[in-house]
Design an enzyme around this catalytic site. Structure first.
Site, mmCIF file in Angstrom:
data_model
loop_
_atom_site.group_PDB
_atom_site.id
_atom_site.type_symbol
_atom_site.label_atom_id
_atom_site.label_comp_id
_atom_site.label_asym_id
_atom_site.label_seq_id
_atom_site.Cartn_x
_atom_site.Cartn_y
_atom_site.Cartn_z
ATOM 1 C CB SER A 136 -8.461 8.507 5.247
ATOM 2 O OG SER A 136 -7.943 7.370 4.646
ATOM 3 C CE LYS A 188 10.569 -5.024 -9.531
ATOM 4 N NZ LYS A 188 10.517 -5.179 -8.070
#
Lengths: 314, 160
Positions: A136, A188
């Site tokens: 990764s 949010k």
């Protein structure tokens, strides 16, 4: 004269206390100097006596942007530290190349990109040696170097992004805990684990992950001279063993440190002597390292009693 | 009734003072080195382990070109060891090792003289030549060269 002799006799009275004071004084001086030296010298070149021409930088554990210190030592590698080491390499005129020893499962994409960019800005040959894991984000870092050497059984690739997390509103309900949602801006609190993710929110988060994935693919394709399509086919998040990665073009050579050094010797046309570059450590780092080592050996001692019960074999 | 005190006129303890031999001196130094190992050397254990990670023989090659920090630590340890011998002989006329081996310094031991008579501790040229000269002097002349220079003696106190 007699008085002088008396004074001398008095001064020469051997008391254990005075002797202990002298020994204590000497011990304090030694300890202070030893501490100052270990704090001051660590972080510069290791093995100063061996003047080398290739910097050896280790990247291990999860990649983060900032160092996370605990009393049991710091975990992983921060891009902040690696960039600091690369800056030191740039200033050292004796260093002609850099060997990155990688043993990391990846981590923050930002940290990976920061390290990758710092490597690409180096004006000298670079080589990665993937020892056990270079997956990764760590593979992103490795791909930024000129040459990748990996063990045939090393875990590489895993070109993908994940943002999975635990969601436990059911658990909260069971314990009669309510998540009181107070937000200004409807997205949010997207991704908080206290409520179920809406379908629309999931699609948004997935799009963000896809975007990061795309950056990752572009970066690897560019670094490894592969086409975008070719890289996209490989970027399924699948990890590859070193031998597989070599066939797929993700790794240049199979081997270990020796092969990495041989490659550098070929490029530099000179013998390679490694010089370890480590981050500068504070007194706190030294103390926490001692604590971590003590804890490790304590655990090791305890585990020696259990060794016949829990064994992982290869 | 007033108590009567009897003076038994027992003989007082008597001592013979003579120049300390090589063996006593050596054992005294070994004991002192063990103390110094604990007090001065041990704080630098981690440093030396880092600088010389191999075995003794592997490190012999490394020693030929060691760094400035290693030289500094060697120098500092030598000076602290010199201070140990100097201060103890100046204040108490003997170190712990000498006390155990029942030997002490005799003569006017000022700080300067104490410092000079212990210069043998320093592992630098020309002082390490004394590591060969002093034992020979003790065997041949019964006193070390630096003792004669400083006008001091190392004596053994034997009870008879």
């Amino acid at each position: 004269m007699a008085r002088q002799n008396d004074m001398r006799e008095e001064r020469k009275r051997p008391t254990i206390l005075y002797g202990i004071f002298i020994l204590l004084g000497l011990f304090i001086i030694s300890s202070c100097v030893a501490t100052i030296i270990s704090v001051g010298s660590v972080g510069k070149r290791n093995f100063e006596f061996a003047s080398g021409n290739v910097a050896h930088i280790t990247i291990s554990g999860p990649l983060t942007t900032e160092r996370s210190d605990t009393f049991f030592g710091s975990e992983g590698t921060s891009s902040e530290d690696v960039i600091q080491e690369i800056e030191k390499v740039k200033k050292d005129k004796g260093i002609k190349a850099v060997l990155f020893e990688i043993d990391s499962p990846g981590g923050s994409p930002v940290a990976s990109e920061e390290i990758g960019n710092a490597i690409k800005n180096l004006d000298m040959p670079t080589v990665s040696w993937i020892r056990e894991v270079g997956a990764s984000g760590a593979y992103w870092v490795a791909s930024s170097t000129d040459h990748i050497v990996a063990n045939r059984m090393a875990i590489t690739g895993s070109i993908g992004v994940f943002g999975s997390y635990l969601e436990f509103p059911g658990l909260l309900t069971r314990f009669n805990i309510t998540y009181r949602r107070l937000v200004s801006g409807k997205y949010k609190d997207m991704g908080v684990p206290y409520r179920t993710l809406e379908e629309e929110e999931e699609a948004i988060l997935q799009a963000k992950l896809d975007l990061i994935h795309e950056y990752f693919i572009e970066e690897v394709a560019m670094n490894r001279n592969l086409s975008i399509n070719q890289t996209r086919e490989l970027a399924t998040g699948m990890f590859y063993l070193g031998s597989e990665a070599k066939d797929l073009g993700l790794v240049d050579e199979l081997g270990g440190k020796e092969e990495a050094i041989k490659y550098l010797e070929g490029v530099l046309k000179a013998n390679v002597t490694l010089v370890a570059f480590e981050r500068e450590r504070s007194l706190w780092d030294v103390l926490s390292e001692i604590s971590a080592k003590n804890s490790f050996y304590l655990g090791k001692g305890m585990s020696s009693f259990l060794k016949d019960d829990f064994v992982i074999r290869t | 009734m007033a108590e009567e005190t009897f003076n038994l006129r027992l003989p007082k303890k008597r001592y013979v003072l003579s120049d300390a031999g090589l063996v006593r001196r050596l054992f005294a130094i070994i004991i002192d080195l063990l103390i110094l190992d604990l007090v001065i050397f041990s704080p630098f254990a981690a440093f030396f382990q880092k600088e010389f990670p191999g075995t003794f023989f592997e490190n012999m090659g490394v020693l030929q070109g060691f760094s400035g920090s290693v030289a500094f630590v060697f120098g500092l340890i030598s000076i602290l060891a010199l201070l140990y011998f100097t201060l103890f002989q100046y204040y108490f006329s003997q170190t712990y090792g000498m006390k155990i081996m029942k030997i002490s310094v005799q003569g006017d031991v000022s700080f300067g003289r104490s410092l000079v008579r212990n210069l043998i501790v320093l592992p630098f040229f020309p002082f390490y030549l004394l590591w060969v000269i002093e034992p020979i002097a003790v065997v041949m002349k019964k006193s070390a060269l630096l003792e004669r220079v400083t006008g001091t003696r190392t004596i053994v106190r034997m009870e008879i």
